[in-house]
Design an enzyme around this catalytic site. Structure first.
Site, PDB file in Angstrom:
ATOM      1  CG  HIS A 134       5.671  -0.640  -3.680  1.00 17.57           C
ATOM      2  ND1 HIS A 134       6.247  -0.506  -2.435  1.00 17.57           N
ATOM      3  CD2 HIS A 134       5.216  -1.905  -3.759  1.00 17.57           C
ATOM      4  CE1 HIS A 134       6.125  -1.658  -1.780  1.00 17.57           C
ATOM      5  NE2 HIS A 134       5.515  -2.519  -2.563  1.00 17.57           N
ATOM      6  N   GLY A 135       7.005   2.561  -6.913  1.00 15.42           N
ATOM      7  CA  GLY A 135       6.769   3.275  -8.160  1.00 15.42           C
ATOM      8  C   GLY A 135       7.117   4.744  -8.056  1.00 15.42           C
TER       9      GLY A 135
END
Length: 468
Positions: free
Chosen positions: A317-318
């Site tokens: 996700h990041g």
């Protein structure tokens, strides 16, 4: 370019549909879709289109070599080459600077920061390309001998930048042979318009509320401001992401493709395990089938396998520590349920298990939202009444946006399902079909008018998963 933009709605999509439907040749239609998909991706960042094409080319060549040497140890070599090259671009553009900065801070090293912009949708199209080459190796799908068809699969604009993660096995036959019917196109248009409404009316305004309450200075944030801020983000991220999936699935139906569902009312879950069977289903199933099970699944080292999956889920996700914390947070609760809470949750009244799930989910979104650890601490201090119950400014903001939160809560539950069931039952007679067709036209027309008005009158229109 995003789906909820006037350029897409009134220029790009009508032109694409026009050129797509003026021919009945599946080859020409594929070429039209490929051209428009490449234009769609190049609209914002034309230079990175070559990275995506290179990734597909590597997987195309490796796929053919795996097929050629499928009974030889060389097939594993070509699989490894494909996976390494495909994942290396993701590692370079998304994670290199994060690890370089972390190592520099921890050990005083001087690794150069590259400062590359993150290519749009790289996490999605990387995983999709991997499903092709891995499934060719596993002999679950036939090798694709046409490069442009494989490129179309990876670059297809409905699901390119924010999913759902469409496996090659989902569409391999449809690339060669698919039926585009009026009924399917109408269903797709309706699904797209529902997603557009979810995005422009609920997600965007919930996002505004979230930004006003917890998007800035948190030093004076009250308990109610913190609570409604994270509740607004809970509404925003669901309606933002599920809206994109709705629009992607709807567009797929227009062009004759059946994309997998990505959400099944996750906020009605009665456990965290149940939540992850309902939220971002294609990502969860990807990690299950391509990481967890190959590592041994439940047969051996299952706790380590779960830990690795949730570390990877967080990092996917990041590239930030908060996403790692978010992944570990869910690993903790899933382990807790697996070891101790499964039977108690099954026996508990629905209201108790549902309340437990919602509390864990909503608090979890705080780890997802705040990349700055200092702000995350300030947020939790506010939840602990560090700055009082509420202040006048926050009270006014909450009241102004309260209707949006209520709408979000209502429509995060399956309240529309009974109407869908009635519609299916009415399809039996011609008179009822005519009535339903009229209703469809009215719903689509009203949706476009309302969504257009919202887009014209509001500049706040982000897609949270746009650069994942």
């Amino acid at each position: 370019m995003v789906f909820s933009s006037l350029t897409f709605l009134y220029v790009f999509l009508p032109l694409c549909i026009f050129f797509y439907f003026i021919t009945k040749s599946i080859t020409v239609r594929n070429i039209v879709l490929l051209i428009f998909s490449l234009v769609f991706y190049a609209w914002g960042e034309p230079k990175y289109i070559f990275l995506m094409i290179f990734t597909v080319l590597v997987d195309y060549v490796c796929g053919r070599l795996i097929f050629k040497y499928k009974y030889s140890p060389l097939s594993k070599v070509y699989l490894a080459v494909s996976c390494i090259v495909t994942l290396s671009s993701l590692a370079l553009f998304k994670y290199f600077d994060f690890f370089a900065f972390s190592l520099n801070s921890a050990f005083g090293w001087r690794i150069n920061i590259l400062g590359f912009a993150l290519p749009i949708g790289i996490s999605f199209y990387t995983f999709q390309a991997l499903t092709y080459v891995i499934d060719v190796y596993r002999e679950k799908v036939e090798v694709q001998f046409s490069f442009y068809k494989l490129l179309l699969y990876v670059s297809m604009f409905p699901q390119l930048i924010a999913g759902p993660i469409v496996r090659y096995s989902d569409v391999d036959r449809q690339l060669n042979e698919r039926k585009t019917t009026l009924e399917g196109a109408a269903s797709g248009i309706l699904r797209f318009c529902v997603g557009l409404l979810k995005k422009t009316i609920i997600a965007n305004y919930a996002g505004e509320l979230c930004s006003k309450l917890i998007g800035g200075d948190l030093s004076s944030l009250s308990f109610l401001g913190a609570f409604f801020g994270i509740l607004a983000f809970t509404v925003q991220i669901y309606f933002d992401f599920s809206a994109y999936s709705d629009m992607a699935i709807g567009l797929g139906k227009i062009f004759g493709f059946d994309f997998p569902e990505n959400f099944r009312y996750p906020y009605i879950a009665r456990s965290i395990n149940d939540f992850w069977r309902r939220w971002h289903i294609t990502l969860s199933s990807f990690f299950r089938d391509y990481v967890y099970i190959p590592l041994g699944g439940n047969r051996k080292n299952w706790a380590f396998n779960m830990l690795l999956v949730w570390l990877l889920t967080g990092m996917w996700h990041g590239a930030s520590w908060n996403y790692l914390l978010w992944g570990l947070y869910y690993f903790f609760f899933l382990m807790l349920e697996k070891l101790y809470l499964k039977k108690p949750l099954e026996k508990a009244p629905a209201v108790i298990s549902h309340a437990y799930s919602l509390i864990v989910i909503i608090i979890g979104w705080a780890f997802f939202y705040f990349e700055d650890m200092a702000k995350l601490r300030e947020f939790f201090r506010a939840l602990a009444f560090n700055n009082g119950f509420v202040n006048l400014t926050e009270k006014t903001i909450i009241i102004n946006y309260l209707a949006v939160i209520i709408l979000g809560i209502i429509f995060s539950m399956p309240v529309i399902q009974p109407f869908k069931n009635v519609a299916r039952n009415l399809l039996g007679s011609k008179s009822h079909r005519a009535m339903l067709s009229t209703a469809y036209v009215l719903i689509v027309g009203c949706s476009m008018i309302i969504s257009t008005a919202a887009l014209v009158g509001d500049s706040y229109n982000p897609f949270l998963y746009f650069r994942f």
